[in-house]
Scaffold this active site. Structure first.
Site, PDB file in Angstrom:
ATOM      1  N   VAL A 297       1.035  -0.836   0.073  1.00  0.00           N
ATOM      2  CA  VAL A 297       0.306  -0.440  -0.059  1.00  0.00           C
ATOM      3  C   VAL A 297       0.310   0.714   0.404  1.00  0.00           C
ATOM      4  CG1 VAL A 297      -1.352   1.318   1.019  1.00  0.00           C
ATOM      5  CG2 VAL A 297      -2.252  -1.048   1.113  1.00  0.00           C
TER       6      VAL A 297
ATOM      7  N   GLY B 189       4.336   3.833   2.581  1.00  0.00           N
ATOM      8  CA  GLY B 189       3.909   2.840   2.482  1.00  0.00           C
ATOM      9  C   GLY B 189       3.959   1.531   3.691  1.00  0.00           C
ATOM     10  N   LYS B 190       3.849   0.600   3.207  1.00  0.00           N
ATOM     11  CA  LYS B 190       3.709  -0.839   3.807  1.00  0.00           C
ATOM     12  C   LYS B 190       3.603  -1.796   2.960  1.00  0.00           C
ATOM     13  CE  LYS B 190       5.270  -1.570   8.084  1.00  0.00           C
ATOM     14  NZ  LYS B 190       6.034  -0.747   8.742  1.00  0.00           N
ATOM     15  N   GLY B 191       4.303  -3.220   3.343  1.00  0.00           N
ATOM     16  CA  GLY B 191       3.874  -3.838   2.210  1.00  0.00           C
ATOM     17  C   GLY B 191       4.328  -5.139   3.554  1.00  0.00           C
TER      18      GLY B 191
END
Ligand code: NAD
Length: 433
Positions: A77, A122-124
């Site tokens: 995201v 962001g992050k994943g």
């Protein structure tokens, strides 16, 4: 959108209320709502700030070591790219969800804005069980996940980093996969890499060092004597252990360390390096010869001047915040305090250094890593530490002065400052149509 959680100073809450209180998405939303209201941000801008720029779901087919094929699900995201590329970690865990990744991505946007580094958030995550996967299975998952994201990550676009159950090796695989596709070594696509392939000196200590710097600033501001102030640290891992070691080196008195299985105390200050060796030798901090073991259920509530929760989220809630007996709360962990505990701490006049400021040393040195990779010139450890010091001190001062001028607590000030910076960038850029 989730409704604003009712702040409550009551130590009695129903199970449903408590579950809501512990939801990280609610915590992020509540703080966002409070800051947006205090800033009188218009509804449209709030909508833009709340909504992620992009959410990707990818499916990752992998041949396991026994020859079976499994398909894993991964997310990335990008919450905001208004101030620069998205920045944030990638976690591997069986309970990763898009909701969680979305909340953590927004959190990164605010954290980067508070320390004023030119990144969005962001992050994943990949849904998998890292404990039962072999290194080669993890490598194949990482490489295929990277290949699926190849058009969406990059030094100018989105720069992943390690998070829960991912590490330097994972970053090396991502960097290599990305570089193979681009046909040249692209070190700046990830941070948290090994030193030999573009990592930065000082990265491992950075979050703990950041905690030390903001604690020092808080003590100055509150006129506390660092030599006598009692410091209690929960969590003796990367953040808590490093903070303890660096604080001790600077002559601070860490009277107590709290781990998941034990807590130890020495009124004259613990020998931190000795305690680290003891844990390495025995597997626990319990039974350290130069300290007393403490009742684990009471350890968090002992009287002290500085408490550093650096273990996990949701340790300070509406149920126990009233029991804290500290003057300063330096949030080394992400989300150690629930939104419903905020008003309790405010009533008790606790000086909170909120997580998005206190633990931002890590992302700040990640930024330095990216800068060094892009300029192809690497700094010595002193340069890294001095620049970190500059950013952490000025961010601390920005947040505290902002809070004083707006008559809000430090956490609200940090969120207001962050939202204002991101909103300002969006306004200047305008909405592309
Ligand atoms: P870590 O795994 O290295 O250390 C966590 C420590 O806390 C471990 O020693 C663990 O045993 C202990 N612990 C776990 N549950 C506990 C409990 N109930 N009570 C007391 N101790 C407990 O993790 P870390 O990297 O130090 O991260 C800690 C927190 O800081 C997390 O919230 C993380 O998201 C946050 N954080 C880490 C970084 C970083 O650079 N590592 C940066 C920003 C935020």
């Amino acid at each position: 959108m989730i409704a604003e959680a009712a702040p409550s100073s009551s130590p009695v809450a129903s199970e449903a209320d408590l579950a809501l209180e512990l939801n990280p998405w609610v915590a992020a939303e509540t703080r966002f709502n409070q800051a947006a209201k205090a800033l009188k941000l218009d509804e449209g801008m709030q909508k833009v700030l709340r909504t992620p720029t992009r959410e990707l779901t990818v499916y990752i087919p992998v041949v396991l070591d026994d020859g079976r094929i499994e398909v894993f699900t991964g997310y990335r995201v990008q919450h905001s790219i208004a101030r620069g590329p998205a920045k944030g970690g990638i976690r591997f865990a069986k309970d990763v969800s898009l909701d969680e990744v979305r909340a953590l991505a927004a959190w990164m946007t605010w954290k980067c804005a508070v320390v004023n580094i030119p990144y969005g958030g962001g992050k994943g995550g990949v849904i998998c069980e890292p404990d039962i996967l072999s290194p080669s299975e993890l490598e194949r998952i990482t490489r295929r996940y990277t290949a699926e994201l190849i058009d969406f990550i990059g030094p100018e676009l989105d720069i992943p980093a390690p998070d829960m159950n991912t590490n330097e090796q994972t970053m090396a695989w991502i960097m290599d996969t990305y570089s193979m596709h681009k046909r040249h070594a692209t070190t700046a696509v990830v941070t948290g890499k090994p030193l030999a392939i573009g990592g930065s000196r000082g990265r491992t200590e950075a979050t703990g060092r950041g905690c030390l710097i903001v604690t020092r600033e808080a003590m100055k501001r509150l006129d506390m004597d660092p030599a006598t102030a009692r410091i209690v640290i929960q969590g003796f891992g990367n953040v808590g252990g490093m903070a303890a070691k660096l604080m001790k080196r600077e002559g601070y008195k860490i009277v107590s360390i709290i781990e998941w299985d034990a807590a130890v105390y020495n009124k004259n200050g613990l020998d931190i390096e000795g305690l680290m060796k003891h844990r390495k030798d025995t597997g626990s901090i319990a039974g350290f010869a130069e300290a007393e073991d403490m009742d684990l259920n009471e350890a968090l509530y002992q009287e002290c001047e500085v408490l550093v929760p650096a273990a996990k989220e949701n340790v300070i809630t509406s149920q126990n915040a009233h029991k804290l007996r500290t003057r300063v709360l330096c949030e080394g962990a992400n989300g150690p305090t629930t939104a419903a505990a905020d008003p309790v701490l405010r009533d008790q006049n606790v000086f909170v250094i909120p997580d998005i400021l206190a633990n931002a040393g890590g992302v700040t040195v990640s930024y330095f890593e990216w800068v060094q990779d892009r300029q192809g010139y690497f700094w010595n450890e002193n340069e890294v530490n001095n620049r970190l010091q500059e950013i952490m001190v000025s961010s601390f001062q920005d947040v505290v002065s902002y809070g004083q001028s707006k008559k809000v607590d430090n956490r609200t000030a940090a969120y207001m400052l962050a939202l204002e910076r991101v909103a300002h960038a969006i306004k200047l850029r305008g909405l592309y149509a």
